[in-house]
Design a protein around this motif. Structure first.
Motif, PDB file in Angstrom:
ATOM      1  N   VAL A   1      28.841  41.884  51.345  1.00  0.00           N
ATOM      2  CA  VAL A   1      28.850  43.137  52.099  1.00  0.00           C
ATOM      3  C   VAL A   1      28.204  42.860  53.446  1.00  0.00           C
ATOM      4  N   ALA A   2      28.970  42.973  54.533  1.00  0.00           N
ATOM      5  CA  ALA A   2      28.446  42.702  55.875  1.00  0.00           C
ATOM      6  C   ALA A   2      29.385  43.296  56.911  1.00  0.00           C
ATOM      7  N   ASP A   3      28.821  43.735  58.022  1.00  0.00           N
ATOM      8  CA  ASP A   3      29.597  44.232  59.163  1.00  0.00           C
ATOM      9  C   ASP A   3      30.558  45.347  58.772  1.00  0.00           C
ATOM     10  N   ASN A   4      30.080  46.232  57.881  1.00  0.00           N
ATOM     11  CA  ASN A   4      30.915  47.336  57.401  1.00  0.00           C
ATOM     12  C   ASN A   4      32.213  46.854  56.780  1.00  0.00           C
ATOM     13  N   CYS A   5      32.147  45.676  56.180  1.00  0.00           N
ATOM     14  CA  CYS A   5      33.260  45.111  55.414  1.00  0.00           C
ATOM     15  C   CYS A   5      32.739  44.693  54.043  1.00  0.00           C
ATOM     16  N   VAL A   6      33.611  44.736  53.063  1.00  0.00           N
ATOM     17  CA  VAL A   6      33.268  44.270  51.722  1.00  0.00           C
ATOM     18  C   VAL A   6      34.316  43.253  51.288  1.00  0.00           C
ATOM     19  N   THR A   7      33.853  42.051  50.976  1.00  0.00           N
ATOM     20  CA  THR A   7      34.729  41.016  50.425  1.00  0.00           C
ATOM     21  C   THR A   7      34.431  40.890  48.942  1.00  0.00           C
ATOM     22  N   LEU A   8      35.443  41.137  48.127  1.00  0.00           N
ATOM     23  CA  LEU A   8      35.283  41.081  46.677  1.00  0.00           C
ATOM     24  C   LEU A   8      36.096  39.905  46.134  1.00  0.00           C
ATOM     25  N   ALA A   9      35.457  39.105  45.291  1.00  0.00           N
ATOM     26  CA  ALA A   9      36.120  37.941  44.677  1.00  0.00           C
ATOM     27  C   ALA A   9      36.082  38.090  43.163  1.00  0.00           C
ATOM     28  N   TRP A  10      37.127  37.596  42.506  1.00  0.00           N
ATOM     29  CA  TRP A  10      37.189  37.660  41.051  1.00  0.00           C
ATOM     30  C   TRP A  10      37.959  36.459  40.516  1.00  0.00           C
ATOM     31  N   ARG A  11      37.927  36.286  39.222  1.00  0.00           N
ATOM     32  CA  ARG A  11      38.654  35.194  38.566  1.00  0.00           C
ATOM     33  C   ARG A  11      39.110  35.657  37.191  1.00  0.00           C
ATOM     34  N   MET A  12      40.111  34.967  36.663  1.00  0.00           N
ATOM     35  CA  MET A  12      40.602  35.264  35.325  1.00  0.00           C
ATOM     36  C   MET A  12      39.814  34.441  34.314  1.00  0.00           C
ATOM     37  N   PRO A  13      39.550  34.982  33.142  1.00  0.00           N
ATOM     38  CA  PRO A  13      38.809  34.204  32.131  1.00  0.00           C
ATOM     39  C   PRO A  13      39.561  32.952  31.700  1.00  0.00           C
ATOM     40  N   GLU A  14      40.878  32.989  31.772  1.00  0.00           N
ATOM     41  CA  GLU A  14      41.703  31.805  31.504  1.00  0.00           C
ATOM     42  C   GLU A  14      42.966  31.905  32.350  1.00  0.00           C
ATOM     43  N   GLU A  15      43.538  30.760  32.685  1.00  0.00           N
ATOM     44  CA  GLU A  15      44.693  30.727  33.576  1.00  0.00           C
ATOM     45  C   GLU A  15      45.877  31.468  32.957  1.00  0.00           C
ATOM     46  N   ASP A  16      46.525  32.263  33.768  1.00  0.00           N
ATOM     47  CA  ASP A  16      47.681  33.039  33.315  1.00  0.00           C
ATOM     48  C   ASP A  16      48.759  32.948  34.396  1.00  0.00           C
ATOM     49  N   SER A  17      49.782  32.146  34.148  1.00  0.00           N
ATOM     50  CA  SER A  17      50.837  31.932  35.142  1.00  0.00           C
ATOM     51  C   SER A  17      51.774  33.126  35.265  1.00  0.00           C
ATOM     52  N   LYS A  18      51.674  34.070  34.349  1.00  0.00           N
ATOM     53  CA  LYS A  18      52.572  35.228  34.382  1.00  0.00           C
ATOM     54  C   LYS A  18      52.070  36.345  35.287  1.00  0.00           C
ATOM     55  N   ILE A  19      50.859  36.223  35.824  1.00  0.00           N
ATOM     56  CA  ILE A  19      50.309  37.294  36.659  1.00  0.00           C
ATOM     57  C   ILE A  19      51.087  37.361  37.965  1.00  0.00           C
ATOM     58  N   ASP A  20      51.490  38.573  38.326  1.00  0.00           N
ATOM     59  CA  ASP A  20      52.251  38.784  39.560  1.00  0.00           C
ATOM     60  C   ASP A  20      51.357  39.262  40.701  1.00  0.00           C
ATOM     61  N   HIS A  21      50.424  40.168  40.415  1.00  0.00           N
ATOM     62  CA  HIS A  21      49.535  40.678  41.459  1.00  0.00           C
ATOM     63  C   HIS A  21      48.334  41.354  40.814  1.00  0.00           C
ATOM     64  N   TYR A  22      47.403  41.782  41.676  1.00  0.00           N
ATOM     65  CA  TYR A  22      46.206  42.479  41.204  1.00  0.00           C
ATOM     66  C   TYR A  22      46.116  43.853  41.868  1.00  0.00           C
ATOM     67  N   VAL A  23      45.385  44.740  41.211  1.00  0.00           N
ATOM     68  CA  VAL A  23      45.121  46.078  41.737  1.00  0.00           C
ATOM     69  C   VAL A  23      43.607  46.243  41.847  1.00  0.00           C
ATOM     70  N   LEU A  24      43.149  46.608  43.045  1.00  0.00           N
ATOM     71  CA  LEU A  24      41.725  46.819  43.295  1.00  0.00           C
ATOM     72  C   LEU A  24      41.478  48.315  43.501  1.00  0.00           C
ATOM     73  N   GLU A  25      40.437  48.821  42.852  1.00  0.00           N
ATOM     74  CA  GLU A  25      40.048  50.212  43.034  1.00  0.00           C
ATOM     75  C   GLU A  25      38.576  50.272  43.429  1.00  0.00           C
ATOM     76  N   TYR A  26      38.256  51.203  44.323  1.00  0.00           N
ATOM     77  CA  TYR A  26      36.858  51.357  44.756  1.00  0.00           C
ATOM     78  C   TYR A  26      36.582  52.818  45.063  1.00  0.00           C
ATOM     79  N   ARG A  27      35.309  53.176  45.018  1.00  0.00           N
ATOM     80  CA  ARG A  27      34.895  54.535  45.373  1.00  0.00           C
ATOM     81  C   ARG A  27      33.439  54.507  45.819  1.00  0.00           C
TER      82      ARG A  27
END
Length: 463
Positions: free
Chosen positions: A146-172
């Motif tokens: 969190v810096a400069d009025n920006c938020v960079t969020l990083a995540w990872r999968m517990p195990e590799e999944d080649s079938k994943i097409d995209h991710y959805v991020l929600e915040y409030r």
């Protein structure tokens, strides 16, 4: 539930049949194309071989006359006639079409380059299965920022999944620390179609203390569960303009202020009508000179009088008594006068910004003679820098630094070095113009870096 099971299973079966049908169509198209290539190759080679065979047959037919002449020469008894006949036979053989023909086939009968191996495709088809529901991602707080009025969020999968097409991020936004509560006033904001495992939200206004985040993975068919939500602190200086302090000629709407030349007169007329007085306002009795502003409503930290006379000022509603803070203000370039800075809450209602020891400001004068200066305690220092249309204000209360920046380029305009004896408030003034304040900002990284490097060298000589 039974009806849902029936409907959902029927829909799943229809989708499955449609997918297989599209696969059948694709295989049929591929088969047709490959069969066509085989037929074309066969036709091409057959044509070449038939043409070569026809040329050979024609050459053999033309050689019959040559063979008959040779047989006749063999029966010649005269040696001289035989030699002459032999020479003629030699010349005829050399010129005969069969002499120049090659009996080697022009094309091969090998068609192995048109063979196919479906072993890999067969294994893929045998491995077809229903898409699994993606696992819940894990948010990596160590890689989030969190810096400069920006938020960079990083995540990872517990195990590799080649079938994943995209991710959805929600915040409030929230004012509560810790795990997100079930009920919040603020709705979840959704960002879809994220292809990577990191995303940066930019240009945020941190008007609340924290933000909740959660992520889920999606394949072509279904979305997985959300990750465990996390709460990140979004510390920033959030304040509003205290309309009860503003001069009667200033119209305050949230964080916007506009000069209103009729404001005082209207209030004065109403006051005189209430008192039953019918005198007309004159320069000597104008609202800016003799009519006192009503007391603002008392707040928890104590009320104060509204600014009056020529102090066209309004204060922020949040005291600064520690740490470092930053806000920005954009003013109308046609304003005849504009000022921005900080002031003690005890600043007199007749006091103009920078004219007493209770306030520090940058002041722009566009009336009669243009000037841009730093003011404090009725002393002014002319600033030889371009005047920006948006000014950033940095205040470090404990260290006593008050710095002003070009909000766009982060060029340092001026720094006051002061010893604040009491908490200060953001302060603004405008005459015949308007301005817009932006709060909820963090101290920009560039400003923090420049402040450490330039604050001492650029500090003001004003006491």
């Amino acid at each position: 539930m039974i009806q849902n099971v029936e409907a959902n299973s029927a829909r799943a079966q229809e989708d499955l049949e449609a997918e297989f049908e599209s696969l059948y169509v694709l295989l049929a198209e591929l088969k047709e194309d490959m069969v066509m290539k085989i037929k074309q190759e066969r036709a091409s080679r057959t044509y070449e071989l038939q043409a070569q065979l026809a040329a050979c047959s024609k050459a053999l037919e033309s050689s019959e006359e040559l063979l008959e002449a040779a047989n006749q020469a063999l029966g010649t008894a005269n040696h001289q006639d035989f030699s002459q006949a032999a020479k003629q036979i030699k010349d005829s053989v050399t010129m005969a079409p069969a002499f120049r023909l090659s009996l080697k086939a022009k094309v091969s009968d090998n068609m192995s380059h048109l063979m196919v191996d479906f072993a890999q495709e067969r294994r893929l088809l045998q491995g077809l299965a229903f898409l699994p529901v993606p696992s819940a991602p894990e948010i990596d707080l160590a890689e989030s920022l969190v810096a400069d009025n920006c938020v960079t969020l990083a995540w990872r999968m517990p195990e590799e999944d080649s079938k994943i097409d995209h991710y959805v991020l929600e915040y409030r936004r929230t004012n509560f620390e810790g795990p997100p509560r079930a009920k919040e006033d603020q709705p979840w904001m959704v960002i879809e179609g994220i292809k990577g495992t990191e995303y940066t939200l930019t240009g945020l206004k941190f008007d609340m203390k924290y933000m909740n985040f959660r992520v889920r993975a999606c394949n072509k068919a279904v979305a997985g569960d959300f990750s465990e939500p996390v709460t990140l602190e979004t510390r920033a200086f959030m304040f509003r303009l205290d309309a009860s302090t503003c001069h009667q000629n200033l119209r305050v709407e949230e964080l916007s202020v506009e000069w209103d030349a009729t404001g005082g007169k209207v209030q004065d007329v109403k006051a005189r009508e209430k008192d039953g007085k019918g005198r007309t306002a004159s320069p000597a009795n104008s609202p800016a000179r003799v009519v006192q502003s009503p007391k603002r409503m008392s707040l928890g930290r104590g009320g104060r009088d509204r600014f009056t006379a020529e102090s066209y000022t309004v204060l922020g509603d949040t005291l600064i008594d520690g740490d470092e803070h930053y806000w920005e203000v954009r003013y109308d370039r046609d304003s005849k006068a504009f000022g921005v800075g900080v002031a003690y809450r005890s600043l007199g209602k007749f006091d103009q910004l920078g004219k007493t020891s209770a306030s520090w400001c940058l002041h722009l004068n566009n009336w009669l003679q243009v000037s841009f200066s730093a003011k404090h305690n009725n002393k002014a220092k002319a600033l030889d820098v371009p005047v920006p249309d948006c000014i950033g204000v940095y205040c470090n209360f404990h260290e006593g630094f008050l710095s002003f920046y070009n909000a766009r380029t982060k060029q340092l305009l001026h720094t006051f070095k002061a010893k604040f004896s009491q908490p200060v408030l953001p302060a603004f003034m405008v005459w015949c113009g308007s301005f817009q304040v932006t709060s909820g900002l963090q101290v920009p990284s560039a400003v923090r870096c420049l402040q450490k490097r330039n604050s001492t060298a650029s500090s003001s000589s004003l006491p």
